[in-house]
Design a protein around this motif. Sequence first.
Motif, PDB file in Angstrom:
ATOM      1  N   ASP A 135      24.902  21.397 -35.592  1.00  0.00           N
ATOM      2  CA  ASP A 135      24.156  20.519 -35.062  1.00  0.00           C
ATOM      3  C   ASP A 135      24.157  20.821 -33.461  1.00  0.00           C
ATOM      4  OD1 ASP A 135      23.790  18.497 -37.239  1.00  0.00           O
ATOM      5  OD2 ASP A 135      26.132  18.359 -37.292  1.00  0.00           O
TER       6      ASP A 135
ATOM      7  N   GLY B 188      23.994  11.760 -33.799  1.00  0.00           N
ATOM      8  CA  GLY B 188      24.788  11.724 -32.744  1.00  0.00           C
ATOM      9  C   GLY B 188      26.291  12.224 -32.784  1.00  0.00           C
TER      10      GLY B 188
ATOM     11  N   ASP C 261      22.144  14.179 -44.653  1.00  0.00           N
ATOM     12  CA  ASP C 261      23.172  14.686 -43.386  1.00  0.00           C
ATOM     13  C   ASP C 261      23.615  13.234 -42.958  1.00  0.00           C
ATOM     14  OD1 ASP C 261      24.455  15.423 -41.260  1.00  0.00           O
ATOM     15  OD2 ASP C 261      22.749  16.273 -40.329  1.00  0.00           O
TER      16      ASP C 261
ATOM     17  N   GLY D 271      30.504  16.836 -42.708  1.00  0.00           N
ATOM     18  CA  GLY D 271      31.283  17.295 -41.546  1.00  0.00           C
ATOM     19  C   GLY D 271      32.675  16.789 -41.485  1.00  0.00           C
ATOM     20  N   SER D 272      32.701  15.495 -41.183  1.00  0.00           N
ATOM     21  CA  SER D 272      34.188  15.177 -41.244  1.00  0.00           C
ATOM     22  C   SER D 272      34.965  15.121 -42.803  1.00  0.00           C
ATOM     23  CB  SER D 272      34.376  13.602 -40.793  1.00  0.00           C
ATOM     24  OG  SER D 272      33.328  12.623 -41.237  1.00  0.00           O
TER      25      SER D 272
END
Length: 218
Positions: free
Chosen positions: A33, A140, A173, A196-197
Amino acid sequence: MKVAPSILSADFSQLRQDIELIEREGADWVHVDVMDGQFVPNITFGPNVVEAIRPHTSLPLDVHLMIVDPDRYINAFAEAGADIITIHAESTDHLHRSLQLINQLNVKSGVAINPGTPVSAIEPVLDLVDLVLVMTVNPGFGGQSFIDSTVQKMAQLNDLRQQHDYHYAIEVDGGIKAGPETVRCLEAGVDVFVAGSYIYGAEDPAERIAKLKAVGEP
Ligand code: DX5
Ligand code: ZN
């Protein structure tokens, strides 16, 4: 289904180990990212980070540019070793030209749309791209919740793909985990899941990759 862990949620002090880990555990792509503090309110990596990680994985580097006027950096990311370069429809006045620029290089091209952007905004360029990224959160930051209204856009992209024989993959995403949202995305025709997390935020990222992949298995 393909799983693309986002290194946005990795431990930046040990990026190499964190990438080697996901490769060992069956990840398909590495999602990178890139944020400029202008298109999105956060700053992350530049081409030199892509170049630094390139020798440490054989997985495709899926570079998601969240930067204004991406034309300025497309070449640098390609040279740094990106395999896929995705730009946002909202980030350039000349989307068609920007995608042509990517297609002239030896990389795959992607176009991304924010949750507030309709599929119609990218319809004229769908024949040019290898990947369409449907953002399922406002870009973001990692760790946000999946926005349900994005699912109908995935189905719409899947229909257009069949109707016109386009070859793009559909990627999602934001807020992805092994839950009902992922099932709905799969049903809508999604091919690639960025997480991601859910992966890097866990005690055991390997287990999370396996759980996510299991959603896609019959
Ligand atoms: C959001 C980024 C995502 C982010 C996803 O701006 O584009 O790739 O890492 O993070 P999670 O999976 O935590 O929502
Ligand atoms: Zn991303």
